[in-house]
Design a protein around this motif. Sequence first.
Motif, PDB file in Angstrom:
ATOM      1  N   ASP A 115       0.991  -1.131  -0.127  1.00 51.04           N
ATOM      2  CA  ASP A 115      -0.016  -0.127  -0.151  1.00 51.04           C
ATOM      3  C   ASP A 115       0.876   1.291  -0.102  1.00 51.04           C
ATOM      4  N   PHE A 116       0.956   1.982  -0.943  1.00 48.59           N
ATOM      5  CA  PHE A 116       1.729   2.945  -1.216  1.00 48.59           C
ATOM      6  C   PHE A 116       1.596   4.269   0.190  1.00 48.59           C
ATOM      7  N   LEU A 117       0.557   4.152   0.648  1.00 51.63           N
ATOM      8  CA  LEU A 117       0.142   5.278   1.835  1.00 51.63           C
ATOM      9  C   LEU A 117       0.995   4.835   3.007  1.00 51.63           C
ATOM     10  N   SER A 118       1.577   3.452   3.006  1.00 49.23           N
ATOM     11  CA  SER A 118       2.324   3.012   4.083  1.00 49.23           C
ATOM     12  C   SER A 118       3.742   2.996   3.836  1.00 49.23           C
ATOM     13  N   VAL A 119       4.232   3.385   2.679  1.00 45.46           N
ATOM     14  CA  VAL A 119       5.563   3.363   2.093  1.00 45.46           C
ATOM     15  C   VAL A 119       6.379   4.365   3.026  1.00 45.46           C
ATOM     16  N   ASP A 120       7.434   4.196   3.316  1.00 48.80           N
ATOM     17  CA  ASP A 120       8.428   4.910   4.047  1.00 48.80           C
ATOM     18  C   ASP A 120       8.885   5.808   2.803  1.00 48.80           C
ATOM     19  N   LEU A 121       8.384   7.011   2.793  1.00 46.07           N
ATOM     20  CA  LEU A 121       8.990   7.904   1.426  1.00 46.07           C
ATOM     21  C   LEU A 121      10.320   8.340   1.576  1.00 46.07           C
TER      22      LEU A 121
ATOM     23  N   ALA B 249      15.853   6.263  -4.784  1.00 45.53           N
ATOM     24  CA  ALA B 249      15.383   6.511  -5.959  1.00 45.53           C
ATOM     25  C   ALA B 249      16.175   8.030  -6.646  1.00 45.53           C
ATOM     26  N   GLY B 250      16.487   8.926  -5.796  1.00 43.46           N
ATOM     27  CA  GLY B 250      16.828  10.192  -6.470  1.00 43.46           C
ATOM     28  C   GLY B 250      15.705  10.817  -6.892  1.00 43.46           C
ATOM     29  N   GLU B 251      16.051  11.784  -7.793  1.00 39.30           N
ATOM     30  CA  GLU B 251      15.165  12.518  -8.400  1.00 39.30           C
ATOM     31  C   GLU B 251      13.910  11.843  -9.331  1.00 39.30           C
ATOM     32  N   TYR B 252      12.667  11.874  -9.228  1.00 42.90           N
ATOM     33  CA  TYR B 252      11.745  10.938  -9.861  1.00 42.90           C
ATOM     34  C   TYR B 252      10.367  11.826 -10.294  1.00 42.90           C
ATOM     35  N   SER B 253       9.910  11.259 -11.102  1.00 43.96           N
ATOM     36  CA  SER B 253       8.521  11.607 -11.455  1.00 43.96           C
ATOM     37  C   SER B 253       7.606  10.438 -11.159  1.00 43.96           C
ATOM     38  N   VAL B 254       6.308  11.113 -10.584  1.00 39.27           N
ATOM     39  CA  VAL B 254       5.389  10.177 -10.300  1.00 39.27           C
ATOM     40  C   VAL B 254       4.162  10.263 -11.414  1.00 39.27           C
ATOM     41  N   VAL B 255       3.590   8.911 -11.674  1.00 42.67           N
ATOM     42  CA  VAL B 255       2.579   8.925 -12.523  1.00 42.67           C
ATOM     43  C   VAL B 255       1.535   7.823 -12.019  1.00 42.67           C
ATOM     44  N   ALA B 256       0.358   8.138 -12.089  1.00 46.29           N
ATOM     45  CA  ALA B 256      -0.634   7.414 -11.155  1.00 46.29           C
ATOM     46  C   ALA B 256      -2.083   7.417 -11.825  1.00 46.29           C
ATOM     47  N   ASN B 257      -2.609   6.418 -11.856  1.00 46.26           N
ATOM     48  CA  ASN B 257      -4.119   6.350 -12.212  1.00 46.26           C
ATOM     49  C   ASN B 257      -4.704   5.686 -10.792  1.00 46.26           C
ATOM     50  N   LEU B 258      -5.245   6.376  -9.980  1.00 48.81           N
ATOM     51  CA  LEU B 258      -5.543   5.818  -8.534  1.00 48.81           C
ATOM     52  C   LEU B 258      -7.120   5.824  -8.590  1.00 48.81           C
ATOM     53  N   PRO B 259      -7.498   4.917  -7.268  1.00 50.58           N
ATOM     54  CA  PRO B 259      -8.806   5.029  -7.122  1.00 50.58           C
ATOM     55  C   PRO B 259      -8.943   6.347  -6.378  1.00 50.58           C
ATOM     56  N   TYR B 260     -10.262   6.902  -6.715  1.00 43.53           N
ATOM     57  CA  TYR B 260     -10.689   8.358  -6.235  1.00 43.53           C
ATOM     58  C   TYR B 260     -10.560   8.568  -4.834  1.00 43.53           C
ATOM     59  N   TYR B 261     -10.754   7.506  -3.979  1.00 40.23           N
ATOM     60  CA  TYR B 261     -10.603   7.766  -2.446  1.00 40.23           C
ATOM     61  C   TYR B 261      -9.182   7.891  -2.057  1.00 40.23           C
TER      62      TYR B 261
ATOM     63  N   THR C 283      -6.520   9.295  -3.941  1.00 40.05           N
ATOM     64  CA  THR C 283      -5.923  10.277  -4.960  1.00 40.05           C
ATOM     65  C   THR C 283      -5.444  11.387  -3.618  1.00 40.05           C
ATOM     66  N   THR C 284      -6.458  11.916  -2.831  1.00 39.54           N
ATOM     67  CA  THR C 284      -6.109  13.224  -2.208  1.00 39.54           C
ATOM     68  C   THR C 284      -5.091  12.648  -0.948  1.00 39.54           C
ATOM     69  N   PRO C 285      -5.231  11.528  -0.266  1.00 39.43           N
ATOM     70  CA  PRO C 285      -4.192  11.163   0.631  1.00 39.43           C
ATOM     71  C   PRO C 285      -2.679  11.004  -0.052  1.00 39.43           C
ATOM     72  N   VAL C 286      -2.707  10.162  -1.179  1.00 40.81           N
ATOM     73  CA  VAL C 286      -1.528   9.964  -1.841  1.00 40.81           C
ATOM     74  C   VAL C 286      -0.903  11.486  -2.416  1.00 40.81           C
ATOM     75  N   ILE C 287      -1.557  12.191  -2.739  1.00 38.78           N
ATOM     76  CA  ILE C 287      -0.918  13.735  -3.331  1.00 38.78           C
ATOM     77  C   ILE C 287      -0.605  14.326  -2.050  1.00 38.78           C
ATOM     78  N   ALA C 288      -1.415  14.561  -0.910  1.00 37.76           N
ATOM     79  CA  ALA C 288      -0.892  14.916   0.421  1.00 37.76           C
ATOM     80  C   ALA C 288       0.428  14.217   0.858  1.00 37.76           C
ATOM     81  N   LYS C 289       0.670  13.073   0.901  1.00 39.60           N
ATOM     82  CA  LYS C 289       1.768  12.258   1.397  1.00 39.60           C
ATOM     83  C   LYS C 289       2.891  12.586   0.538  1.00 39.60           C
ATOM     84  N   LEU C 290       3.015  12.852  -0.680  1.00 37.96           N
ATOM     85  CA  LEU C 290       3.914  13.217  -1.695  1.00 37.96           C
ATOM     86  C   LEU C 290       4.299  14.687  -1.466  1.00 37.96           C
TER      87      LEU C 290
END
Length: 281
Positions: free
Chosen positions: A99-105, A112-124, A126-133
């Motif tokens: 679960d990406f929400l429990s990953v140690d960023l 990873a160094g510098e990176y770009s994120v691409v995601a097609n996520l379930p709507y519920y 999306t907001t916590p994932v954006i907030a985490k990043l």
Amino acid sequence: MENDVFAILRECGFGFKKKLGQNFITDKNLLSSIVRGAGVEEGATAIEIGCGAGTLTRELSKAVGKSGRVVAFEVDKSLKPVLERTLADCPNAEVIFSDFLSVDLKELERRAGEYSVVANLPYYVTTPVIAKLAEEGEKWKSLTVMVQEEVALRLCARENTPEYGAITAQLALYARAEIIKKVPRELFYPRPNVDSAVVKLTAERGRLCVESAEYYKKVVRAAFAARRKTLENNLVNNFPLSREKAAEVLSDCGVCPKARGETLSPEDFARLSNALYGLLG
Ligand code: SAM
């Protein structure tokens, strides 16, 4: 690959899980335009969140080439046999079943160094994932996310519009947001009940001059706590301030005390939060 994916899903006995928002993209043109829009280039590191059957992962893998890599997260372990087949010829792509929400960023960023994120996520999520990043991530260059069209309009809204809200103003601390593509529901399988849009958030971390990010967010939350109330009222209700002092601080920042939160630009919020931080922080 388009038809192959469905055959592989069938052969692996995969059942779509609505609760995980499993609406997959197979349209080749859409997949390549998401990757192009995300600006993922040869040699780059791309992080994908929620890789499903791996159709977007394959496209990312192609774009970053041999010298780049794709790290994909997927919470549903039942996709493992599917992904082993769909990504068999993508040696630069690694899937982490978690679960990406429990990953140690912080740990991920060390690797990873510098990176770009691409995601097609379930709507519920999306907001916590954006907030985490946004709040914990320091090395992403852009976040390109497929979201419900209504959410896309909110993320990219300007002040003085009904879509402008706390999330828009808070995101402005970290990034500039733009809609890069509208996506009709017909392009997903199974078909969801809403249309979507791809939003690109480009990192702009020092854009707003704020003394305390926490205070900025607190002020934004207070300003939108009761949308129909004036800023003066919302400040009095959320900070240890008299009505007179709230009106004075707002006027000093060039803001009418009777204005509503939705009329303030992120720059106005930055000025106001710095003034309140100086007074109360
Ligand atoms: N990227 C694929 C595509 O575009 O076809 C799949 C997209 S589908 C909308 C979302 C995927 O995210 C699903 O496979 C789901 O299982 C996965 N997912 C949901 N929540 C997740 C989370 N918290 N962490 C990682 N993956 C997640």
